[in-house]
Structures are given as C-alpha cells and as structure tokens.
Design a protein around this motif. Structure first.
Motif, short mmCIF file in Angstrom:
data_model
loop_
_atom_site.label_atom_id
_atom_site.label_comp_id
_atom_site.label_asym_id
_atom_site.label_seq_id
_atom_site.Cartn_x
_atom_site.Cartn_y
_atom_site.Cartn_z
N GLN A 326 116.44 96.20 56.63
CA GLN A 326 114.88 96.26 56.18
C GLN A 326 114.19 96.10 57.51
O GLN A 326 112.92 96.69 57.80
CB GLN A 326 114.10 95.02 55.74
N GLN A 327 114.92 95.69 59.08
CA GLN A 327 114.42 95.60 60.31
C GLN A 327 114.97 96.85 60.90
O GLN A 327 113.95 97.49 62.03
CB GLN A 327 114.98 94.55 60.47
N PHE A 328 116.01 97.28 60.71
CA PHE A 328 116.47 98.48 61.66
C PHE A 328 117.28 99.81 61.26
O PHE A 328 117.46 100.36 61.73
CB PHE A 328 118.13 98.02 62.32
N ASN A 329 116.65 100.10 59.92
CA ASN A 329 116.75 100.65 58.76
C ASN A 329 117.20 102.17 59.43
O ASN A 329 118.39 103.08 59.92
CB ASN A 329 116.04 101.07 57.90
N ALA A 330 115.71 102.63 59.94
CA ALA A 330 114.95 103.58 60.52
C ALA A 330 116.33 103.66 61.62
O ALA A 330 116.96 105.75 62.29
CB ALA A 330 113.71 103.75 60.81
N GLN A 331 116.79 102.91 63.06
CA GLN A 331 117.18 102.92 64.66
C GLN A 331 118.59 103.99 63.69
O GLN A 331 119.41 104.69 64.81
CB GLN A 331 117.97 102.33 64.60
N TYR A 332 119.62 103.72 62.60
CA TYR A 332 120.38 104.03 62.14
C TYR A 332 121.00 105.20 61.51
O TYR A 332 121.78 106.02 61.80
CB TYR A 332 121.10 103.44 61.50
N THR A 333 119.34 105.73 61.61
CA THR A 333 119.49 107.31 60.90
C THR A 333 119.68 108.41 62.36
O THR A 333 119.49 108.06 63.11
CB THR A 333 118.34 107.53 59.89
N ALA A 334 120.08 109.25 62.16
CA ALA A 334 120.35 110.62 63.04
C ALA A 334 118.73 111.05 63.55
O ALA A 334 119.10 111.28 64.56
CB ALA A 334 121.11 111.36 62.36
N GLY A 336 116.29 109.15 63.25
CA GLY A 336 114.57 108.08 63.29
C GLY A 336 114.04 108.33 62.20
O GLY A 336 112.84 107.32 62.74
N VAL A 337 113.77 109.12 61.15
CA VAL A 337 112.41 109.00 60.53
C VAL A 337 113.06 108.19 58.90
O VAL A 337 114.74 109.54 58.44
CB VAL A 337 111.93 110.31 60.63
N GLU A 338 112.81 107.99 58.52
CA GLU A 338 113.17 107.64 56.95
C GLU A 338 113.31 109.37 55.79
O GLU A 338 111.86 109.17 56.62
CB GLU A 338 112.67 106.29 56.33
N ASN A 339 113.89 109.02 54.71
CA ASN A 339 114.15 110.23 53.85
C ASN A 339 113.51 109.76 52.55
O ASN A 339 114.07 108.72 52.77
CB ASN A 339 114.41 111.26 54.08
N ILE A 340 114.16 110.59 51.27
CA ILE A 340 113.98 110.52 50.06
C ILE A 340 115.00 109.10 49.71
O ILE A 340 115.09 108.48 49.12
CB ILE A 340 114.16 111.76 49.04
N ILE A 341 116.23 110.41 50.45
CA ILE A 341 117.00 109.14 50.29
C ILE A 341 117.55 107.82 50.40
O ILE A 341 117.80 106.86 49.76
CB ILE A 341 118.72 109.77 50.65
N ASP A 342 116.73 107.26 51.37
CA ASP A 342 116.34 105.58 51.96
C ASP A 342 115.63 105.79 51.26
O ASP A 342 115.71 104.10 50.96
CB ASP A 342 115.72 105.84 53.36
N ASP A 343 114.82 105.70 50.64
CA ASP A 343 113.95 105.66 49.43
C ASP A 343 114.42 105.26 48.06
O ASP A 343 115.08 104.09 47.08
CB ASP A 343 113.08 106.50 49.01
N TYR A 344 115.90 105.83 47.24
CA TYR A 344 116.53 105.57 46.74
C TYR A 344 117.28 104.57 46.75
O TYR A 344 117.87 103.82 45.57
CB TYR A 344 116.30 106.98 45.84
N THR A 345 118.08 104.89 47.75
CA THR A 345 119.45 103.69 48.13
C THR A 345 118.72 102.41 47.88
O THR A 345 119.28 101.61 47.53
CB THR A 345 120.12 104.48 48.99
#
Length: 601
Positions: A326-334, A336-345
C-alpha cells in the motif's frame, strides 16, 4: 514459457499415451492442420450433462448440406440436418463449416458425432457426458501435475539476492513450466502490461478451492491432496517474503544456463538480462500472493491442518505484505505507475484479507480498488490498461478483472456500490461476447482488442483479432492462450452465480467454447490437456521439457511472422521455439482447475 536455449527434436502430434511420463523425442516434423476432406471436432475430455454440447464439422468437399447422427454405444440417439455456419477463411480458404448442437441430450454416457456430406463420412472422438464432468475427470491428474511440478532441489535453500551479499532460503514452490526450473510469482514486469499471475495464482487457486469446495474434493477422495498442495504453495510464499515486507518476484538462472548464477533477481527480454526488478508489485504477483496467504489461513482454520508454517503465520504475512505494498507498490513497478493489473490483483488481496479478518480497513481498500478498476471501463464494456487509451488485453488472465469484481461483490454491503459493480460485471462480459461474435467464428474462440507495439510501446489504431499480437511490448513473448480461455470461462461461471441470474444461454455457450478449444474442439483436433483425449501435443523434452498428465500445453497461436497474430499455427518450429505451443505451464492448469470447480459448484 520463456525462450529455451537448447534446440530440440520436434515430435509429431501423437495419439494419447497411457503413461503419464514424457514421451521420447521422435522424428522432426511440423504439426499442420489436418487435410482430411471431412472432420468432426469435439471436446474430447468431458461435457456437462446439463449444458452446451457442440461439435464443429469442417468440410473441403463440394457438398453444401449434410446430416449428422449422435451415437451412444453404437446406437443413434439423435440425428438431423447439419447447421451451416457463415463463411470463414481466416485460418485457410476452401473450407465450409457446420455445427452439431446436441445440448438437448441430458443422459449421462459417452457420445460420438457422425457427419455425412455427399459421399464423405467422418466420426468424432468420443466424449463422456455426466454431472460435474470436468472436475471429476481432471482433478486427480491436475493435482498430480502440481505435485510433480514441485521444486524439491536443495540448492534454493541458500541463494543470493542480485547485487547484494545477502543469501536467502527460497526452497519449495513449483517449477514454472516443463522446460523451466525457475520460479516466478510473475514475469514480463519490464513490459508493464503483460504481467501474468503464476506461482501466486496457483497457490491461491489451490487454497481457495480447497477451502470453499472441500466437499467436492472430499467426495472425489482428493481433499487432503488438495490441501497439501495449497499449504506447499503458502509455505513457499512465506519463504519469499522479505523482512521488509515485499515478495521476491523470481528465482531465475536464465532458463537453466550453466553459466548463469541462480538467484533472486528480475530479468527482461529474450536474453534474460538480469535487473533489480525483483521486488513484487501487486501486478508482479504480490497481490495474488497476499490473496493466497489470506485464503490459506482460512483453510488452515477450517481443516485443522497446516504446512510447515501455521495459519496465523500465513495471515500475518498477508497483512504485512499488504501494508507494505500500500505504501511502496508504485516504486516496485517498471515505470512507476500503477495500471489495471495492480487494480485487480490488489482488489483480490483486499477482498481475501477482509474474508480472513473482517477488518473494515480491508473493505475500504477493496472499495477504492474496485472504483479504480471500474473507472477504467469503457462505455462498450471493455477496459483500458493505463491512464490513456491502451486497451486491456492479456494472454493469460483476461477473465481476472471480472473475477476480482465478483469476489468484491460478495463482500460489499452498500447497495449503490453493489449496483455499480453488478453493472460493470455484466457490461464487461457482454463486451467479451460481442467482440467474439463480431465476425464469423465457427469455434467461438474468444477474440480481443489490442494495439501493436512496433517500438516497445503500444500505439496506433486499436485492432481486433483472435490471438495476442506478436509485436507487443515484451519484444519477444507470445504463445498459446490456454490459461486466458479458462479464465474467461471462470469469469462467466462465477459472475452468473454472483449476479443470481443463472448462466444465460449466450454466456454458457461462450464459456463452454473456451474450454472446448483447449480440450480438443479446435482445428487441429488436439487436446492440450496431456493424458486426456484422442490426440495430445507432441513431446519435445529438450525444448519444452517434461510432459505430465494433467498439465496443459500453451496451445494454438497466430502464424509465425504475423505481427498482428493473424492466421493460425501450432508447433511449426523452429525446434527451439516449441515452448510457444507445446510447453506446459502452471497458470494453464491453475485456471482450468478453477474453472472446473466453479462449474461443478
């Protein structure tokens, strides 16, 4: 599922072998479309007693009309005129297609369909018909497949984390695929929109079905085996949870390259370049790993059993990982931006944590993710992957956005929110059917919208087609879509139950068609489920690894060399590329097992 570095002999598509072991390599040949003047293609594995039952008849002869007979033990139980289907030439010219619908037959038994056109006659493979047919037919061997795919080597008890001097114990889990001993919560993270849920999805499916469908497994004498496999997966997820609160995404050695160090690492591209992208974002398996651990905690409580670790540990892990992401998710993406897969998982993670704890904060989190996901839906019912206009398309889990919303709907109590979710689910599934029926489509194969990515980024006009485009953001990855098809069937089945409508006729036919394709009702007449059906994929041990009964091959693709994935291909080679069609992969069997359980329920 990834590029296999060792070229191999390609085997011919072969009749069903009684043994579950891998067959020895044989003469190098290519798997081509059958050239018989008349063919009857049918699901070769199992059909439900009450539900759609259809065969597709292909003809290259001059006859414009013909007749069919449905046979049971040599006795004619139904007959009539073949139904001519609209002209279809996308997979080769010169063929006529007909349909035999024998859904009205609701007596258990084994059936074959015979077609006659002019002076030609053809007989289908046999198919058993009974209640809970798919589950009772495949569950035993599917569990065998997971068990035999376990990674039991001792080497992973102490391996290094990339670019550090830290060593960690990450033993256990499952080998990802027949030709790959790596272990992945997800791969393709560098491409941002292609992450599939791999080990995490398998762990969740086993925990979820063992918990919610214990009676189904118990009646089949499979409950303890299912629970054991679920706890095996949960134990691995515990081990790959770092003390900081993130999961390790991959344990990788460049697909068995002897010169590569096996380690906790990220990678990208066809050459498996090592990267620092080893901390799992929600979309890189983190969300479904949380969901799996939360559900495993419920399974431990219900069963009074556990793996190496207990239910309280599984739940504590899930909460810790959720709070961290909840705090660091975007930092762990390639990017830096959340997308639909982040949403449904993330939605699945929040829902399962609420189920396990009943804490309001997890319902609040689920509501935020559901709103974000539904905010990506277009007026036509499809979804947008990013914050712009890229359509959502996925070769592995196209049904997971809807499935996540159905699980959210099960915990939501506010009527306004329930109404929005219900409308979004119905709209999404109507869109899937609409795009599939927009063109002539004799097999009812689920079509999809997509964009090409000529320069590594999806751009240009939105296109539609049967198979995933080969010119996509990954730069190399495309393969058969057995998991995608089963995910869409699962979404239809679960949504029908959750919406309380029963399975509408159009939905039922669509859902069954996706399973039928994988189980033999396809132009090649091959059941991708190894050990079941009249004809299975070839055994290509050096290129696609072990072939286990209960495992499912990747499946059919668009033609090699087609950027858009047009035309059709299965196993044309070269030998080192056979993984695209033949290799067995965890998500295929996970999604098929989930579909079988949901249909049986």
């Amino acid at each position: 599922m990834k590029r296999i570095l060792i070229a191999a002999a390609l085997a011919a598509a072969m009749p069903l072998a009684v043994a579950a072991e891998a067959a020895a390599p044989v003469t190098t040949v290519s798997v081509k479309l059958p050239t018989d003047p008349l063919l009857v293609q049918i699901n070769q594995v199992a059909l439900e007693r009450v539900g759609p039952k259809r065969a597709v008849v292909e003809s290259t002869g001059p006859a414009q009309a013909g007749r069919y007979r449905v046979l049971a033990g040599g006795k004619v139980v139904a007959q009539g005129e073949l139904k001519a289907l609209p002209e279809f030439s996308a997979w080769g010219a010169g063929k006529r297609y007909f349909e035999v619908d024998f859904s009205a037959i609701e007596k258990a038994g084994a059936y074959r369909v015979e077609a006659t056109l002019g002076n030609k006659r053809a007989l289908s493979a046999p198919v058993p018909v009974r209640d809970q047919a798919l589950f009772t037919t495949i569950a035993d061997k599917t569990l065998d497949y997971f068990h035999r795919s376990r990674h039991t080597g001792k080497g992973d008890s102490r391996i290094r984390i990339f670019e550090t001097d830290r060593f960690v114990d990450v033993h256990g889990g499952w080998k990802d695929a027949g030709g790959d001993t790596g272990k992945y919560l997800s791969h393709l993270g560098y491409a941002n929109f292609f992450n599939p849920q791999q080990t995490s999805m398998a762990a969740w499916v086993l925990a979820y079905t063992s918990h919610t469908s214990a009676d189904l497994y118990r009646r089949a004498g499979l409950l303890k085996r299912a629970e054991n496999e679920a706890f095996w997966g949960a134990d691995y997820l515990h081990r790959i949870l770092d003390a900081e609160g993130y999961f390790y995404t991959t344990v990788f050695d460049k697909w068995g390259d002897e010169k590569a160090e096996r380690m906790v690492v990220g990678y990208e591209g066809e050459d498996g370049k090592y990267t620092q992208l080893y901390r799992s974002a929600y979309r890189a398996g983190g969300g479904m790993a949380i969901a799996a651990l939360a559900r495993a905690s419920l399974l431990a409580k219900q069963s009074g059993r556990q793996g190496e670790f207990n239910g309280a540990t599984y739940l504590a892990d899930a909460v810790k990982a959720f709070d961290h992401l909840q705090q660091f998710n975007a930092q762990y993406t390639a990017n830096g931006v959340e997308n639909i897969i982040d949403d449904y998982t993330a939605l699945m993670a929040a829902v399962e944590l609420f189920n396990a704890t009943r804490e309001p904060r997890f319902l609040d989190a689920a509501r935020l993710r559901a709103e974000s996901l539904m905010g990506r839906q277009t007026a036509a019912g499809g979804f947008i992957s990013d914050g712009g206009s890229r359509p959502y398309y996925h070769a592995v889990e196209a049904g997971l956005p809807v499935l996540s919303l159905t699980h959210y709907l099960a915990i939501e109590t506010q009527e306004a929110r329930r109404g929005r979710a219900t409308a979004a689910i119905a709209s999404a599934l109507k869109h899937e059917i609409a795009i599939t029926q927009r063109v002539s489509n004799p097999y009812g194969y689920a079509r999809q919208s997509f964009q090409l990515a000529p320069n590594g980024k999806a751009e240009g006009s939105v296109m539609e087609g049967f198979f995933i485009p080969h010119k996509n953001e990954t730069g190399y990855w495309w393969q058969g879509e057995s998991a995608r098809l089963a995910s869409l069937t699962t979404a239809m089945a679960v949504a029908s139950r959750q919406l309380g409508t029963g399975m509408p006729e159009g939905w039922a036919g669509y859902a069954q068609s996706q399973l039928d394709w994988t189980l033999g009702r396809n132009p090649y007449g091959i059941s991708m489920l190894y050990g079941f059906g009249k004809r299975n994929p070839p055994a290509v041990p050096s290129s696609a690894g072990d072939m286990f009964a209960g495992g499912i091959s990747n499946g059919i693709t668009g033609a090699v060399g087609s950027d858009t994935g047009e035309d059709i291909a299965f196993g044309p080679g070269p030998d080192g590329e056979q993984w695209r069609w033949v290799e067995q992969w965890l998500p295929h069997s996970a999604w098929m097992l989930l579909a079988a359980v949901e249909i049986a329920r």
